[in-house]
Design an enzyme around this catalytic site. Sequence first.
Site, PDB file in Angstrom:
ATOM      1  N   ALA A  15       8.048   1.600   2.207  1.00 32.25           N
ATOM      2  CA  ALA A  15       8.246   1.858   3.490  1.00 32.25           C
ATOM      3  C   ALA A  15       8.498   3.138   4.214  1.00 32.25           C
ATOM      4  O   ALA A  15       8.927   4.066   2.904  1.00 32.25           O
ATOM      5  CB  ALA A  15       9.631   1.105   4.184  1.00 32.25           C
ATOM      6  N   THR A  60       0.790  -1.054  -0.159  1.00 35.71           N
ATOM      7  CA  THR A  60      -0.066   0.199   0.015  1.00 35.71           C
ATOM      8  C   THR A  60       1.054   1.544   0.114  1.00 35.71           C
ATOM      9  O   THR A  60       1.879   1.148   0.556  1.00 35.71           O
ATOM     10  CB  THR A  60      -0.927   0.265   1.219  1.00 35.71           C
ATOM     11  N   GLY A  61       0.304   2.175  -0.727  1.00 32.40           N
ATOM     12  CA  GLY A  61       1.160   3.590  -0.725  1.00 32.40           C
ATOM     13  C   GLY A  61       1.512   4.027  -2.007  1.00 32.40           C
ATOM     14  O   GLY A  61       1.512   3.315  -3.143  1.00 32.40           O
ATOM     15  N   SER A  62       2.247   5.041  -2.118  1.00 33.15           N
ATOM     16  CA  SER A  62       2.548   5.617  -3.533  1.00 33.15           C
ATOM     17  C   SER A  62       3.451   4.703  -4.458  1.00 33.15           C
ATOM     18  O   SER A  62       3.317   4.629  -5.568  1.00 33.15           O
ATOM     19  CB  SER A  62       2.946   7.086  -3.459  1.00 33.15           C
ATOM     20  N   GLY A  67       0.463   4.941   5.492  1.00 33.49           N
ATOM     21  CA  GLY A  67      -0.582   4.844   4.858  1.00 33.49           C
ATOM     22  C   GLY A  67      -1.942   4.091   5.686  1.00 33.49           C
ATOM     23  O   GLY A  67      -2.839   3.659   5.012  1.00 33.49           O
ATOM     24  N   GLU A 124      -0.222  -5.155   6.369  1.00 36.89           N
ATOM     25  CA  GLU A 124       1.269  -5.360   5.835  1.00 36.89           C
ATOM     26  C   GLU A 124       2.193  -6.296   6.659  1.00 36.89           C
ATOM     27  O   GLU A 124       2.825  -6.941   6.060  1.00 36.89           O
ATOM     28  CB  GLU A 124       1.893  -4.057   5.712  1.00 36.89           C
ATOM     29  N   ASP A 183       6.310  -4.038  -1.196  1.00 32.31           N
ATOM     30  CA  ASP A 183       5.718  -2.837  -0.504  1.00 32.31           C
ATOM     31  C   ASP A 183       6.740  -1.785  -0.442  1.00 32.31           C
ATOM     32  O   ASP A 183       7.995  -2.213  -0.314  1.00 32.31           O
ATOM     33  CB  ASP A 183       5.057  -3.338   0.715  1.00 32.31           C
ATOM     34  N   LYS A 223       6.736   1.285   8.969  1.00 30.36           N
ATOM     35  CA  LYS A 223       5.939   1.140   7.990  1.00 30.36           C
ATOM     36  C   LYS A 223       4.575   1.708   8.538  1.00 30.36           C
ATOM     37  O   LYS A 223       4.508   1.771   9.688  1.00 30.36           O
ATOM     38  CB  LYS A 223       5.683  -0.114   7.276  1.00 30.36           C
TER      39      LYS A 223
HETATM   40  C1  5RP Z   1       1.396   2.049   4.168  1.00 32.04           C
HETATM   41  C2  5RP Z   1       2.752   1.986   4.115  1.00 32.04           C
HETATM   42  C3  5RP Z   1       3.726   2.673   2.986  1.00 32.04           C
HETATM   43  O1  5RP Z   1       4.477   1.603   2.259  1.00 32.04           O
HETATM   44  C4  5RP Z   1       4.548   3.638   3.272  1.00 32.04           C
HETATM   45  O2  5RP Z   1       3.682   4.572   3.999  1.00 32.04           O
HETATM   46  C5  5RP Z   1       5.296   4.275   2.186  1.00 32.04           C
HETATM   47  O3  5RP Z   1       4.722   4.841   1.538  1.00 32.04           O
HETATM   48  P1  5RP Z   1       4.933   5.626  -0.061  1.00 32.04           P
HETATM   49  O4  5RP Z   1       5.559   4.472  -0.611  1.00 32.04           O
HETATM   50  O5  5RP Z   1       3.761   6.278  -0.296  1.00 32.04           O
HETATM   51  O6  5RP Z   1       6.152   6.533   0.465  1.00 32.04           O
HETATM   52  O7  5RP Z   1       3.465   1.490   4.974  1.00 32.04           O
HETATM   53  O8  5RP Z   1       0.742   1.844   5.191  1.00 32.04           O
END
Ligand code: 5RP
Length: 224
Positions: free
Chosen positions: A87, A32-34, A101, A107, A85, A98
Amino acid sequence: MTQDELKQAAAAAALDYVQPKLDNNTVLGIGTGSTAELFIEALARIKGQLNATVASSEASARRLKSHGIPVYELNTVNCVDFYVDGADESNRALQLIKGGGAALTREKILTAVAEEFICIADESKLVHTLGNFPLPVEVIPMARSYVARELVKLGGDPVYRETVITDNGNVILDVHNFPIPQPLAMEKRINNITGVVTNGLFAQKPADLLLLGTTEGVKTLRTE
Ligand code: 5RP
């Protein structure tokens, strides 16, 4: 290069790593996340080769399904071969923070199940000591104040993420001003507080591989 371009490069490197290993039985765990979203966009281009994915959030499941990629409940698959995923922070031992998001519990479950956890991130996420990023803690709603008081006793400044309810119906406390020199001990300590579902330290089961987008190209770090 922008941070987004570095994330994109890490996501592309994860696809290059996973794609040759895919077969009819492969189950791919998706974070999850960008950065994970960029990986999903990369996966969409090879969706014909994907038989099964499991997502760490409703948002990622929706995104996968919107591309016609098959998504399964974790309880209906026998294994997860790879989990990819992002981080919020990683140290050199690939211990992570983590949960930025708010998907940390699912996760962590996917991390526990997966044969190989591939973390994808831009170079800003690599740190010497975890804890500059506020540590997310998922909490049963009625325990929020109690858990916050316990986190203060541990030396942190917990802040209630008021706008967020997790996919599991819980709330998030973000622990600020909380350097974490011993992630494994702190992960266990916080998880031991009654009312905590889990915390965003991934030290007991760190990433196996970190694909780090840098201005000199994607670097590969492994746990020793
Ligand atoms: C979501 C997470 C994401 O992996 C973490 O927040 C990184 O996000 P991004 O890829 O948007 O920088 O742990 O719960």
